[in-house]
Design an enzyme around this catalytic site. Structure first.
Site, PDB file in Angstrom:
ATOM      1  N   ARG A  14    -106.290  30.142  -7.665  1.00  0.00           N
ATOM      2  CA  ARG A  14    -105.161  30.986  -8.060  1.00  0.00           C
ATOM      3  C   ARG A  14    -105.606  32.090  -9.017  1.00  0.00           C
ATOM      4  O   ARG A  14    -105.629  33.259  -8.672  1.00  0.00           O
ATOM      5  CB  ARG A  14    -104.062  30.097  -8.678  1.00  0.00           C
ATOM      6  N   ASP A  15    -106.010  31.717 -10.230  1.00  0.00           N
ATOM      7  CA  ASP A  15    -106.340  32.734 -11.233  1.00  0.00           C
ATOM      8  C   ASP A  15    -107.527  33.574 -10.757  1.00  0.00           C
ATOM      9  O   ASP A  15    -107.568  34.788 -10.958  1.00  0.00           O
ATOM     10  CB  ASP A  15    -106.679  32.049 -12.570  1.00  0.00           C
ATOM     11  N   HIS A 206    -106.479  27.409 -21.962  1.00  0.00           N
ATOM     12  CA  HIS A 206    -106.775  28.248 -20.777  1.00  0.00           C
ATOM     13  C   HIS A 206    -107.493  29.483 -21.320  1.00  0.00           C
ATOM     14  O   HIS A 206    -106.859  30.423 -21.804  1.00  0.00           O
ATOM     15  CB  HIS A 206    -105.445  28.600 -20.097  1.00  0.00           C
ATOM     16  N   HIS A 208    -110.036  32.595 -20.988  1.00  0.00           N
ATOM     17  CA  HIS A 208    -110.863  33.548 -20.232  1.00  0.00           C
ATOM     18  C   HIS A 208    -112.096  33.840 -21.079  1.00  0.00           C
ATOM     19  O   HIS A 208    -112.085  33.660 -22.304  1.00  0.00           O
ATOM     20  CB  HIS A 208    -110.046  34.799 -19.913  1.00  0.00           C
ATOM     21  N   CYS A 239    -106.574  38.706 -14.610  1.00  0.00           N
ATOM     22  CA  CYS A 239    -105.158  38.938 -14.318  1.00  0.00           C
ATOM     23  C   CYS A 239    -105.022  40.403 -13.945  1.00  0.00           C
ATOM     24  O   CYS A 239    -105.485  41.274 -14.680  1.00  0.00           O
ATOM     25  CB  CYS A 239    -104.306  38.608 -15.539  1.00  0.00           C
ATOM     26  N   ASN A 248    -111.967  33.052 -16.025  1.00  0.00           N
ATOM     27  CA  ASN A 248    -111.825  31.886 -16.897  1.00  0.00           C
ATOM     28  C   ASN A 248    -113.218  31.339 -17.167  1.00  0.00           C
ATOM     29  O   ASN A 248    -114.158  31.583 -16.409  1.00  0.00           O
ATOM     30  CB  ASN A 248    -111.034  30.794 -16.179  1.00  0.00           C
TER      31      ASN A 248
HETATM   32  P1  HMG Z   1     -89.350  42.345 -10.031  1.00  0.00           P
HETATM   33  O1  HMG Z   1     -89.753  43.549  -9.221  1.00  0.00           O
HETATM   34  O2  HMG Z   1     -88.725  42.582 -11.372  1.00  0.00           O
HETATM   35  O3  HMG Z   1     -88.432  41.338  -9.174  1.00  0.00           O
HETATM   36  O4  HMG Z   1     -90.639  41.455 -10.202  1.00  0.00           O
HETATM   37  P2  HMG Z   1     -86.982  41.452  -8.634  1.00  0.00           P
HETATM   38  O5  HMG Z   1     -86.334  40.143  -8.877  1.00  0.00           O
HETATM   39  O6  HMG Z   1     -86.306  42.710  -9.112  1.00  0.00           O
HETATM   40  O7  HMG Z   1     -87.234  41.582  -7.044  1.00  0.00           O
HETATM   41  C1  HMG Z   1     -87.893  42.721  -6.502  1.00  0.00           C
HETATM   42  C2  HMG Z   1     -88.447  42.351  -5.117  1.00  0.00           C
HETATM   43  O8  HMG Z   1     -89.425  41.298  -5.243  1.00  0.00           O
HETATM   44  C3  HMG Z   1     -87.384  41.823  -4.158  1.00  0.00           C
HETATM   45  O9  HMG Z   1     -87.812  42.167  -2.853  1.00  0.00           O
HETATM   46  C4  HMG Z   1     -87.525  40.339  -4.325  1.00  0.00           C
HETATM   47  O10 HMG Z   1     -87.060  39.624  -3.195  1.00  0.00           O
HETATM   48  C5  HMG Z   1     -89.010  40.170  -4.476  1.00  0.00           C
HETATM   49  P3  HMG Z   1     -87.271  43.502  -2.113  1.00  0.00           P
HETATM   50  O11 HMG Z   1     -85.780  43.331  -2.105  1.00  0.00           O
HETATM   51  O12 HMG Z   1     -87.731  44.661  -2.942  1.00  0.00           O
HETATM   52  O13 HMG Z   1     -87.951  43.426  -0.772  1.00  0.00           O
HETATM   53  N1  HMG Z   1     -89.376  38.954  -5.207  1.00  0.00           N
HETATM   54  C6  HMG Z   1     -90.210  38.000  -4.759  1.00  0.00           C
HETATM   55  N2  HMG Z   1     -90.913  37.881  -3.625  1.00  0.00           N
HETATM   56  C7  HMG Z   1     -91.658  36.774  -3.473  1.00  0.00           C
HETATM   57  N3  HMG Z   1     -91.756  35.803  -4.416  1.00  0.00           N
HETATM   58  C8  HMG Z   1     -91.084  35.895  -5.566  1.00  0.00           C
HETATM   59  C9  HMG Z   1     -90.268  37.031  -5.772  1.00  0.00           C
HETATM   60  N4  HMG Z   1     -89.478  37.435  -6.781  1.00  0.00           N
HETATM   61  C10 HMG Z   1     -88.947  38.596  -6.438  1.00  0.00           C
HETATM   62  N5  HMG Z   1     -91.192  34.940  -6.476  1.00  0.00           N
HETATM   63  C11 HMG Z   1     -91.716  39.332 -10.469  1.00  0.00           C
HETATM   64  C12 HMG Z   1     -90.607  40.248 -10.945  1.00  0.00           C
HETATM   65  C13 HMG Z   1     -91.842  38.201 -11.453  1.00  0.00           C
HETATM   66  C14 HMG Z   1     -91.348  38.813  -9.090  1.00  0.00           C
HETATM   67  C15 HMG Z   1     -93.027  40.150 -10.373  1.00  0.00           C
HETATM   68  O14 HMG Z   1     -93.232  40.806 -11.599  1.00  0.00           O
HETATM   69  C16 HMG Z   1     -94.221  39.310 -10.062  1.00  0.00           C
HETATM   70  O15 HMG Z   1     -94.348  38.793  -8.951  1.00  0.00           O
HETATM   71  N6  HMG Z   1     -95.157  39.159 -11.018  1.00  0.00           N
HETATM   72  C17 HMG Z   1     -96.273  38.269 -10.853  1.00  0.00           C
HETATM   73  C18 HMG Z   1     -97.433  38.745 -11.633  1.00  0.00           C
HETATM   74  C19 HMG Z   1     -98.557  37.758 -11.484  1.00  0.00           C
HETATM   75  O16 HMG Z   1     -98.609  36.973 -10.558  1.00  0.00           O
HETATM   76  N7  HMG Z   1     -99.500  37.817 -12.438  1.00  0.00           N
HETATM   77  C20 HMG Z   1    -100.625  36.947 -12.434  1.00  0.00           C
HETATM   78  C21 HMG Z   1    -100.296  35.528 -12.749  1.00  0.00           C
HETATM   79  S1  HMG Z   1    -100.078  35.235 -14.480  1.00  0.00           S
HETATM   80  C22 HMG Z   1    -101.675  35.027 -15.082  1.00  0.00           C
HETATM   81  O17 HMG Z   1    -102.622  35.266 -14.397  1.00  0.00           O
HETATM   82  C23 HMG Z   1    -101.832  34.483 -16.444  1.00  0.00           C
HETATM   83  C24 HMG Z   1    -102.284  33.005 -16.490  1.00  0.00           C
HETATM   84  O18 HMG Z   1    -103.504  32.824 -15.803  1.00  0.00           O
HETATM   85  C25 HMG Z   1    -102.470  32.571 -17.937  1.00  0.00           C
HETATM   86  C26 HMG Z   1    -103.324  33.606 -18.691  1.00  0.00           C
HETATM   87  O19 HMG Z   1    -104.526  33.739 -18.431  1.00  0.00           O
HETATM   88  O20 HMG Z   1    -102.708  34.285 -19.525  1.00  0.00           O
HETATM   89  C27 HMG Z   1    -101.220  32.091 -15.865  1.00  0.00           C
HETATM   90 MG    MG Z   2    -105.422  33.255 -16.600  1.00  0.00          MG
END
Ligand code: HMG
Ligand code: MG
Length: 302
Positions: A14-15, A206, A208, A239, A248
């Protein structure tokens, strides 16, 4: 104080793979998960049910989850930022879902397009629905020591998110140094802030490794009694919304350190190195693990 047994969650699929420019097939991702479980990993973060417009690398989430031959005793986790993500994820029957918030306001906006307060409001129904479905819930707190936009993050901000997560029923919280800038005392302060709201058995690190501090930070957390860590095979990771952050801490490096300290992880280091070589070859590079590099040289010489 140092635990005798440590559990590592490999977050590489995933990450790691969320951050790769190069598209990998679902079959390659599935093979990686299979190799990780064969190496003895009991917790694997497989994919995320996020918007494919935001993170196209994870668009094959359901296909990857469906393709895994599950091994008894292994827990498969996925990220779910909102109800839409949870509803899709539940069809794949994960053992655990992860809601991911941040201790930094700007990062919260950049990563999930809402404020910290809004994110917590969004998580509450996700947590309730997951628990009602019998699925464990973990929370990640990003930017727990530093933020790419705001700089140093006070431990108090970590405590506030941890408190809210605890109140809504999140069972475990991960303290994440998203951009790998933390040093041991800062990481201990962030951990302490989370430990004010969660017991030691429900907190993980966690880290990095962007600045090469992740092993030291792991050791610092171990000294506090923390025994669960997210690590990433071959040091994959990053990310997309934290530019410049690298992977990581490599699972191989942590396993080697722990083994040398007489701490059991149940992981076969040789098989793990092979898993790292597999995914690194698929990405066209060498594993970003000092231990893997050293042991592969030794193997080649033998
Ligand atoms: P948004 O644009 O504000 O969402 O994004 P929305 O609710 O306004 O919806 C917009 C569109 O997205 C719509 O589709 C929704 O259906 C769709 P449209 O009508 O335009 O065709 N949608 C989705 N589609 C699939 N799955 C969903 C979903 N939700 C809405 N779940 C949102 C908000 C949270 C969805 C967006 O910002 C997003 O997907 N962000 C993810 C970012 C991400 O994955 N980052 C990496 C992971 S975090 C990380 O790596 C950190 C970690 O490792 C710890 C660390 O190291 O810090 C965990
Ligand atoms: Mg991470």
């Amino acid at each position: 104080m140092i635990p005798q047994r440590v559990n590592l969650v490999d977050v590489g699929p995933r990450d790691g793979l969320q951050n790769e420019a190069q598209a990998l097939s679902a079959a390659t991702k599935i093979e990686l998960v299979h190799r990780l479980q064969a190496a003895g990993l009991k917790d694997i973060e497989v994919t995320s049910f996020v918007s494919p417009k935001w993170v196209p690398q994870m668009a094959d989430n359901a296909e990857v989850m469906a393709g895994i031959t599950r091994q008894p005793g292994v827990r498969y986790a996925v990220l779910t930022p909102n109800m839409k993500g949870l509803e899709a994820a539940l069809l794949s029957h994960p053992d655990e879902v992860v809601v991911f918030g941040a201790a930094s306001e700007t990062f919260s906006h950049k990563n999930i397009n809402c404020s910290i307060a809004e994110s917590l409001e969004r998580f509450a129904p996700v947590v309730a629905a997951a628990r009602a479905a019998g699925v464990a819930v973990r929370g990640a707190i990003s930017c727990a020591v530093g933020c790419p936009f705001e700089g140093t993050v006070p431990a108090q901000a970590v405590g506030e998110v941890a408190r809210s997560m605890r109140a809504m029923g999140v069972q475990h919280v991960g303290v994440a140094d998203t951009i790998g800038v933390g040093t041991p005392r800062q990481v201990q302060a962030a951990m302490e802030a989370a430990l004010a709201h969660y017991p030691i058995d429900a907190v993980s690190g966690h880290f990095h490794d962007t600045y090469g501090q992740a092993l030291a930070n792991t050791l610092a957390a171990l000294h506090m009694g923390v025994w669960q860590f997210d690590t990433s095979v071959a040091g994959l990771g990053g990310c997309p919304y934290a530019k410049g952050a690298t992977g990581n801490v490599a699972t191989e490096d942590v396993v080697f350190m722990l083994r040398g300290m007489g701490i059991d992880t149940g992981i076969d280091l040789d098989a793990l190195i092979d898993a790292g070589v597999f995914i690194s070859q698929a990405l066209g590079r060498s594993p970003v693990s000092r231990v893997a590099t050293a042991l592969l040289k030794k193997r080649a010489a033998a």
